[in-house]
Design a protein around this motif. Structure first.
Motif: not given
Length: 536
Positions: A34-37, A80-84
């Motif tokens: 998900x981070x990569x995308x 990570x989840x907040x940033x996403x």
């Protein structure tokens, strides 16, 4: 003498291979696709936002928490989840503030990991949505140059940004809800759309979720029940009215549903402990998502749906775990809410009685300023009333129930135009505005929104988008609302705001409807002896 030692410890007495740290870091690993995308589609801005939220959450855990829990990975997951859940162009200082709120008030204030009631990342995002609505609803396009920043990431706190140029657009949900424009499903599946960092690539989320399901680190019943509920309800409404409601595929693949269902709703701390509870939990989230998306003021509802169901988890979990305590706490809760509601109602009445005269005075001041704003050259105004004889400055009857307009005069007592106030429903609520009219040319010569409760960051652009507001500075009546790129060059054309078509079209219709009733009386009044100062 038997000297063997007997140890008595708290449960669990059988230790498995998994640990909190192992589970948490496995979730971090599952988020890598998900981070990569997000980095692929949104470039360096995605890296900046995700790095900021993750590091801030780790530092907040270190300073406000015990410090020893950093290694378990829970703070990294929250970051990570907040940033996403954030747009790529959000200023980094806002991302940092949201991260502190997520960790401090979303987790640590409850006692740390395992004690929090709400998902910390979603609580942080909810705070940011309320505190920074415009930045949280400005969506950079995923098709910009990779190396280009997607917004003013380095804006100075509490000051205006540097207006970094970037391509923006509406999300698929926003386009469908406010403009009726569908999005290609392949684009939503691979992530080639506008939106938050983690909501634009369904395939990456499903890959990470599949990994967690195989490791048995999430209860598959929660995302499956959410997907089933959203699919069934949305497809049912689509069959009823396909022109208004999107189909199941669109509802499943667009917005933050995938990320929320797979990673937020399955949080072990804030989700039910039984399989039956997980089904109920998921059904509730799915129903709330459909309700908010189709009829709410915002295009998305996943965040609020999960937080609301987080609050219901104590009631979803088996009551037999603590029947006496649960019953007594429920009675206290209802009683407290009833007393608080009665006191709040009394306070509202008293405050209204005290504030109403002041509110009316303030409205009169706002009106006076608005009249001179929409009538260039006007220095004062007088009120004209519409009675049985037409518009007049000296009515023969009680003016309480008479329609009225405002005549603007310059410094030489020369009439320069007519200002009209009107209001009609927009998307969210009634839009009340004032506009200037030149009876000689038949042109609208200015517009200003007086009251509006349209969606922050979307519908409220009718008063914040300068190009839209200035489109009314000189435009021929009747007005014609057209979408961007479809202009024909007609004199009365006003270009609608992308992502806020319903609100901007409502402004055009409000002006048209008002002038359809008053254009003829105004024309007769404009040439009558009753108009003080003479005719222009």
């Amino acid at each position: 003498m038997d000297t063997r030692r007997f140890e008595l410890t708290a449960s669990p007495h059988i230790k498995g291979p998994d640990s909190t740290a192992r589970i948490m870091w496995s979730v971090v690993v599952s988020l890598l696709p998900v981070v990569g995308a997000s980095v692929y589609w949104f470039g360096p801005s995605a890296l900046l936002v995700l790095t900021t939220t993750t590091l801030t959450c780790l530092l907040t855990e270190r300073w406000l928490g015990s410090g020893g829990t950093l290694r378990d990975g829970s703070a990294a997951i929250t970051g990570l989840l907040l940033g996403l859940t954030l747009p790529a162009g959000v200023p980094l200082w806002m991302a940092a503030v949201g991260s502190v709120f997520a960790m401090g008030l979303g987790k640590l204030v409850f006692g740390g990991l395992g004690q929090n009631v709400f998902n910390p990342a979603l609580l942080g995002r909810a705070f940011m949505q309320a505190a920074f609505p415009e930045d949280m609803t400005t969506w950079p396009a995923a098709t910009s140059s990779w190396a280009q920043l997607r917004g003013d990431n380095f804006a100075t706190p509490l000051l205006a940004g540097d207006d970094v140029m970037s391509v923006t657009g509406a999300t698929p949900l926003g386009q469908m809800k406010f403009d009726g424009i569908p999005t290609d499903m392949l684009e939503t599946f691979i992530g080639a759309t506008g939106g938050s960092l983690g909501e634009t690539a369904a395939i990456a989320i499903l890959i990470g979720g599949g990994y967690l399901a195989l490791k048995k680190y999430l209860n598959w019943r929660i995302p499956i029940s959410i997907f089933l509920t959203v699919a069934v309800l949305s497809q049912l409404f689509h069959w009823i009215n396909p022109e208004r409601y999107p189909d199941a595929a669109f509802m499943l693949l667009s917005g933050g549903l995938m990320l929320g269902a797979v990673y937020m709703a399955t949080d072990m701390v804030t989700s039910p402990t039984t399989n039956r509870g997980c089904w109920i939990f998921g059904f509730g989230i799915g129903a709330l998502v459909v309700l908010i998306r189709l009829w709410g003021g915002l295009p998305e509802g996943v965040m609020y749906a999960i937080l609301l169901m987080n609050a219901m988890v104590p009631f979803i979990n088996p009551a037999e775990q603590a029947p006496i305590e649960l019953e007594s706490s429920s009675v206290r809760l209802v009683g407290t809410l009833a007393v608080a509601g009665a006191l709040a109602g009394l306070a509202i009445v008293l405050v209204f009685q005290w504030a109403n005269p002041r509110i009316e005075l303030w409205r009169a001041e706002v009106l006076a300023a608005a009249v001179t704003e929409v009538l260039p050259g006007a220095e004062r105004y007088e009120t004209a009333f519409l009675d049985r004889e037409g518009l007049t400055l000296v009515p023969q009857a009680d003016t309480a129930d008479l329609d009225r307009v405002y005549v603007g005069f310059d410094g030489n007592d020369r009439a320069v135009g007519i200002a009209l106030v009107a209001g009609e429903p927009g998307f969210q609520d009634v839009i009340r505005l004032i506009f200037g009219y030149d009876p000689e040319t038949g042109d609208v010569i200015g517009m200003q929104v007086l009251e509006s409760k349209e969606t922050p960051g979307l519908g409220d652009k009718i008063e914040k988008d300068s190009s839209f507001v200035h489109a009314f500075d000189r435009v021929r009546f009747p007005l014609i609302g057209v979408k961007a790129g479809r202009e024909s060059g007609a004199e009365g054309e006003v270009v609608m705001i992308t992502g806020a078509t319903i609100s901007s079209r409502a402004v055009v219709e409000i002006i048209n409807h008002r002038l359809e009733v008053l254009a003829e009386p105004i024309s007769a009044f404009w040439t009558s002896p009753d108009l003080r100062g003479g005719t222009p």
